[in-house]
Enzyme design. Structure first.
Site, PDB file in Angstrom:
ATOM      1  N   LYS A  91       3.125   3.083  11.316  1.00  0.00           N
ATOM      2  CA  LYS A  91       3.375   2.942   9.870  1.00  0.00           C
ATOM      3  C   LYS A  91       4.815   2.488   9.624  1.00  0.00           C
ATOM      4  CE  LYS A  91      -0.133   6.372   8.756  1.00  0.00           C
ATOM      5  NZ  LYS A  91      -0.468   7.783   8.556  1.00  0.00           N
ATOM      6  N   GLN A 122       2.341  13.603   7.456  1.00  0.00           N
ATOM      7  CA  GLN A 122       1.314  13.303   8.456  1.00  0.00           C
ATOM      8  C   GLN A 122       0.514  14.564   8.807  1.00  0.00           C
ATOM      9  OE1 GLN A 122       0.629  10.138   9.789  1.00  0.00           O
ATOM     10  NE2 GLN A 122      -1.111  11.145  10.753  1.00  0.00           N
ATOM     11  N   ASP A 180      -0.725   8.654  -0.067  1.00  0.00           N
ATOM     12  CA  ASP A 180      -1.937   8.955   0.711  1.00  0.00           C
ATOM     13  C   ASP A 180      -3.108   9.270  -0.218  1.00  0.00           C
ATOM     14  OD1 ASP A 180      -1.854   8.661   3.444  1.00  0.00           O
ATOM     15  OD2 ASP A 180      -0.893  10.602   3.804  1.00  0.00           O
TER      16      ASP A 180
END
Ligand code: NAP
Length: 295
Positions: free
Chosen positions: A52, A96, A119
């Site tokens: 990412k 994450q 997200d």
């Protein structure tokens, strides 16, 4: 049979975003800034976060990686989240997953500012998504929708069977594909580990989205001719003959199922790269929304 090439489409999307970033720079405007918080040293998480951050650099975004030790307490992580919420330079960030067991994942995700939740995991964004309102759509289902759109896969009035009901893939894609619009208008059946006879359902499916994480789960005798297959699964299978010590595989017996399919995503190179591209897209959107609120 046509391969739904997520690698190719994700590169197109990244190129489109890079053009926008160049234009922002030329106008002397702020470029998008994505931060990622990683707690601990889980191998797969390190790979995902690394890729990412690298993608951000490639397309001209600013990026910040906050790598915290495994022993980080819940309070320390919540302070980090609060700092990111109040940092005006950060447009969006991700925490994450999975988090270490001593940290309450739900509590942390609830603490993320919904306007920076690229997200799309915060209930505010999930609720807005379910109500067809502007929100951040979780990157993996967003990527699947974009892949279907760009390949013009006909979903209208089709029967889509989703396998897996997780909050990050199965459930949101079942909502999105049943909504009105392109790559949607589908009649969706959502299946899971308590579903009685999955094969009976997959045999009726025009489209199958498989997101359970069990290698070779979907076999050729479970699908009909002409089915479109989206394989979301990513499993690392130990293999000492490979340099990395493992190989990556999806949920679908690709070799046999592809012979009956009209479209199919490969693993790797299908949904995975799309997920990263859509996270970048969400970050660009977050930047636009912040700028329009500030001006
Ligand atoms: P998850 O949270 O583990 O959920 C798995 C789902 O599959 C659950 O709903 C479970 O049912 C269902 N399931 C498990 N075994 C089953 C069986 N034998 N028959 C029917 N349903 C079954 O997984 P996830 O986070 O959604 O991830 C799924 C897979 O996608 C994993 O391989 C993951 O690595 C991959 N993934 C890929 C991407 C990408 O970018 N390509 C992104 C996210 C995830 P219950 O609810 O009844 O337990």
């Amino acid at each position: 049979m046509e391969i739904l090439d997520g690698k190719k489409i994700s590169n197109q999307i990244k190129d489109e975003i890079a053009v926008e970033v160049t234009q922002l720079k030329e106008r002397g405007e702020k470029v998008p800034h994505l931060a990622a918080v990683l707690v601990g040293n889980d191998g797969a998480s390190l790979t995902y976060v690394g890729s990412k951050v690298r993608s951000c650099k490639k397309i001209g975004f600013e990026s910040t990686l906050i790598h915290l030790p495994e022993e980080t307490t819940e309070d320390e992580l919540l302070s980090q989240v609060a700092a990111l919420n109040s940092n005006a330079d950060i447009d969006g960030y991700i925490v994450q997953l999975p988090l270490p067991e001593h940290i309450d994942e739900q509590k942390v995700l609830m603490a993320v500012d919904p306007d920076k939740d690229v997200d799309g995991f915060h209930p505010t964004n999930f609720g807005k998504m379910a109500l067809d309102m502007k929100s951040f759509i979780p990157a993996t289902p967003f990527g699947i929708m974009e892949l279907l759109r760009r390949y013009d896969v006909d979903t209208e009035g089709k029967h889509t069977v989703v396998i897996g009901r997780s909050h990050i893939v199965g459930r949101p894609i079942s909502i999105l594909m049943s909504q009105k619009g392109k790559a949607a208008n589908s009649t969706v059946t959502l299946t899971h580990s308590r579903t009685k006879d999955i094969k009976e359902l997959t045999l009726q499916a025009d489209i199958i989205v498989s997101a359970l994480g069990v290698p070779n789960f979907l076999k050729a005798d479970m699908v009909k001719e002409g089915v479109a297959i989206i394989d979301v699964g990513i499993t690392r299978v130990p293999d000492e003959t490979r340099e990395r010590g493992y190989y990556i595989t999806g949920d679908v017996d690709f070799e046999a199922v592809s012979k009956k399919a009209s479209y199919i995503t490969p693993v790797p190179g299908g949904v995975g790269p799309m997920t990263i591209a859509m996270l970048l897209k969400n970050t660009l959107l977050a930047r636009e929304r912040h700028q329009s609120t500030n001006n």
